[in-house]
Design a protein around this motif. Structure first.
Motif, PDB file in Angstrom:
ATOM      1  N   ALA A  58      -1.607  -7.753  12.420  1.00  0.00           N
ATOM      2  CA  ALA A  58      -1.357  -8.016  11.254  1.00  0.00           C
ATOM      3  C   ALA A  58       0.001  -7.528  10.644  1.00  0.00           C
ATOM      4  N   CYS A  59       0.595  -6.151  10.283  1.00  0.00           N
ATOM      5  CA  CYS A  59       1.271  -5.505  10.194  1.00  0.00           C
ATOM      6  C   CYS A  59       2.518  -5.660  10.690  1.00  0.00           C
ATOM      7  N   GLN A 115      -1.534  -6.712   5.146  1.00  0.00           N
ATOM      8  CA  GLN A 115      -2.534  -7.762   5.337  1.00  0.00           C
ATOM      9  C   GLN A 115      -2.821  -7.000   6.350  1.00  0.00           C
ATOM     10  N   SER A 116      -2.621  -5.786   6.586  1.00  0.00           N
ATOM     11  CA  SER A 116      -3.239  -5.316   7.578  1.00  0.00           C
ATOM     12  C   SER A 116      -4.561  -4.293   7.243  1.00  0.00           C
ATOM     13  N   ALA A 137       3.064  -5.623   4.656  1.00  0.00           N
ATOM     14  CA  ALA A 137       3.270  -5.668   6.076  1.00  0.00           C
ATOM     15  C   ALA A 137       1.551  -4.751   6.252  1.00  0.00           C
ATOM     16  N   ASP A 185      -6.024  -5.317   4.604  1.00  0.00           N
ATOM     17  CA  ASP A 185      -6.646  -6.931   4.020  1.00  0.00           C
ATOM     18  C   ASP A 185      -7.283  -7.576   5.404  1.00  0.00           C
ATOM     19  N   ARG A 186      -7.180  -7.556   6.946  1.00  0.00           N
ATOM     20  CA  ARG A 186      -7.733  -6.727   8.020  1.00  0.00           C
ATOM     21  C   ARG A 186      -9.246  -6.404   8.442  1.00  0.00           C
ATOM     22  N   GLY A 205       3.670  -9.202   9.663  1.00  0.00           N
ATOM     23  CA  GLY A 205       3.515  -9.386   8.405  1.00  0.00           C
ATOM     24  C   GLY A 205       5.670  -9.020   8.449  1.00  0.00           C
TER      25      GLY A 205
END
Length: 204
Positions: free
Chosen positions: A122-123, A26-27, A23, A29-30, A126
Motif C-alpha cells: 500500500a505504501c 493508504q497503509s 502513501a 487504511d489497509r 501509493g
C-alpha cells in the motif's frame, strides 16, 4: 559521498513529507481494514543517512528497543526496502486484533509477513503512483527477532545501502499496538524522488 538530500530546501522536505503522508495513509487504511480498528499514524519524518549510525537511530527513537523486524524489497525506477519494526509482543497483539487463537511461532511469523506485505504494498504503490514509477516487490522475510534496531541496521547503513529513510509510526490505541515503518530508498534512486518533489512544488 554527500547525499543529494543534504541540500533539500525546507519546501522540498515539506513536499516530500506530503507525498509520504498520502502513501502512508493508504497503509494505515489497509491496516485498519485488516484489524477492524481505528489506526492513527504519525507525521512522516525524513532522515538523510549522511550522519553516523548513532545519530540516525537516536532520531528514529527506536534504536535500542528489542524488535521483531521484517523486510521487503521493492525494485524498479524507485528502489530500496521497507523495514517494519514491531515490538516483541507485536505478533501476539496482531493475532489478538485479528482474532487468532493459535500462538505458535510459525503462525505468528506468517501473520507478520502478511502484514508486512500489505503495509509495504500500500505504501510503496501509493508513493510510486505519485511519482509515476513502476515497482515490483520481493517476498517479505523476517530480518531479526528480539534484536535492537541498532544492531540490525549497523551493517546496511555502514555500507551506505540507503541514503534516505522515511519513517512513520502506526498505532492502535485500543490494543496498545504500535509498529514503525521505515522506507529505505537507495542512493541511486533518490534523484527520482527529488524530481517528483520539484514537480509537485512547480504545480503550486
Amino acid at each position: 559521498m554527500t547525499s543529494q538530500l543534504t541540500v533539500l530546501s525546507e519546501d522540498q522536505r515539506d513536499a516530500l513529507q506530503e507525498l509520504m503522508n498520502v502513501a502512508m495513509g493508504q497503509s494505515a487504511d489497509r491496516l485498519a481494514r485488516l484489524t477492524g480498528t481505528f489506526v492513527t499514524l504519525s507525521v512522516p519524518r525524513v532522515h538523510a543517512v549522511t550522519q553516523t549510525l548513532d545519530k540516525v537511530l537516536t532520531d528514529l527513537g527506536i534504536g535500542d528497543e528489542p524488535q521483531l523486524v521484517t523486510r521487503q524489497s521493492f525494485l524498479g525506477k524507485l528502489r530500496g526496502e521497507v523495514l517494519v519494526c514491531f515490538a516483541v509482543s507485536g505478533a501476539g497483539e496482531l493475532a489478538e486484533l485479528m482474532g487468532y487463537e493459535n500462538n505458535d511461532v510459525a503462525s505468528g511469523d506468517e501473520l507478520l509477513m502478511d502484514v508486512t506485505n500489505i503495509l509495504t504494498g500500500a505504501c510503496i504503490n501509493g508513493l510510486a503512483a505519485q511519482i509515476q514509477a513502476m515497482v515490483s516487490f520481493g517476498a517479505p522475510s523476517l530480518m531479526a527477532r528480539a534484536k535492537a534496531l541498532r544492531e540490525v541496521l549497523a551493517e546496511q547503513i555502514a555500507q551506505g545501502y540507503q541514503s534516505l529513510v522515511l519513517e512513520v509510526r502506526f498505532e492502535v490505541a485500543s490494543h496498545s499496538f504500535t509498529c514503525d515503518l521505515l522506507v529505505c530508498i537507495t542512493d541511486d534512486s533518490v534523484a527520482v524522488v527529488i524530481e517528483a518533489v520539484d514537480k509537485l512544488l512547480s504545480e503550486f
